[in-house]
Write a protein that holds these residues in place. Structure first.
Motif, mmCIF file in Angstrom:
data_model
loop_
_atom_site.group_PDB
_atom_site.id
_atom_site.type_symbol
_atom_site.label_atom_id
_atom_site.label_comp_id
_atom_site.label_asym_id
_atom_site.label_seq_id
_atom_site.Cartn_x
_atom_site.Cartn_y
_atom_site.Cartn_z
ATOM 1 N N PHE A 16 -34.556 -26.851 10.695
ATOM 2 C CA PHE A 16 -34.714 -27.024 12.039
ATOM 3 C C PHE A 16 -33.759 -25.971 13.031
ATOM 4 O O PHE A 16 -32.762 -25.468 12.338
ATOM 5 C CB PHE A 16 -34.298 -28.330 12.800
ATOM 6 N N VAL A 17 -34.209 -25.521 14.186
ATOM 7 C CA VAL A 17 -33.490 -24.606 15.047
ATOM 8 C C VAL A 17 -33.365 -25.168 16.418
ATOM 9 O O VAL A 17 -34.048 -26.135 16.675
ATOM 10 C CB VAL A 17 -34.115 -23.146 15.337
ATOM 11 N N TYR A 18 -32.130 -24.913 16.938
ATOM 12 C CA TYR A 18 -32.088 -25.430 18.243
ATOM 13 C C TYR A 18 -31.428 -24.390 19.104
ATOM 14 O O TYR A 18 -30.719 -23.412 18.756
ATOM 15 C CB TYR A 18 -30.926 -26.813 18.268
ATOM 16 N N ASP A 19 -31.225 -24.738 20.439
ATOM 17 C CA ASP A 19 -30.508 -24.063 21.460
ATOM 18 C C ASP A 19 -30.184 -24.860 22.477
ATOM 19 O O ASP A 19 -30.770 -26.081 22.541
ATOM 20 C CB ASP A 19 -31.522 -22.729 22.047
ATOM 21 N N TYR A 20 -29.388 -24.530 23.398
ATOM 22 C CA TYR A 20 -28.835 -25.541 24.371
ATOM 23 C C TYR A 20 -28.545 -24.684 25.772
ATOM 24 O O TYR A 20 -28.490 -23.457 25.770
ATOM 25 C CB TYR A 20 -27.836 -26.479 24.142
#
Length: 168
Positions: A51-55
């Motif tokens: 998974f990849v994420y950003d915020y």
């Protein structure tokens, strides 16, 4: 062949899971990054997939001391989506979730809405799905995707009202 050097690509909201978390007041920088990383691990669960994420940090308010919108998606889905753009000779600068882009566009076009303390629902109705964002007082409270769009609305109008497609 859009004639612009780089493009920010909007990723369909249904490809991501979005959560708004309230972290400890004053947490920022590396400390906030670690907290978001831990929260993301919880969101991705026990899956074997990558998974990849950003915020995106949000303004304080509505009872939240340090709100952060976290988006997470399967890395393979993001790679496939970006590959389609680059194969079409689009030079990508960044990728953003459509829900966040919808909220930013709304607040940009209606800055007075940042002061409105009544919840507002924003809908981006596409052909096959709809992105829904609920905002209040300049903050995003909810982002989600519904698997119904203009095509389903048109079909329903045709069926229920006996209309031809052009009329619906």
């Amino acid at each position: 062949k859009l004639g612009v050097p780089y493009i920010d690509l909007g990723m369909p909201q249904f490809m991501a899971t979005t959560q708004i978390s309230d972290f400890a007041q004053g947490a920022k920088g590396e400390e906030l990054e670690k907290m978001v990383g831990y929260e993301t691990m919880q969101l991705s669960g026990l899956s074997d997939e990558s998974f990849v994420y950003d915020y995106h940090t949000m303004p304080v308010g509505n009872g939240r001391k340090n709100p952060v919108m976290i988006g997470i998606c399967r890395e393979q889905n993001l790679n496939d989506y970006c590959d389609r753009a680059t194969n079409a000779e689009i030079k990508l600068d960044d990728v953003a979730m459509n829900g966040l882009a919808l909220a930013n566009a709304f607040f940009g076009l209606h800055p007075e809405a940042k002061k409105d303390n009544k919840p507002q629902v924003l809908l981006d109705v596409g052909n096959d799905n709809t992105t829904m964002v609920i905002v209040v007082g300049g903050q995003v409270l909810y982002v989600g995707s519904m698997m119904a769009g203009g095509q389903q609305f048109t079909q329903t109008l045709m069926r229920e009202l006996g209309l031809k497609e052009e009329e619906a």
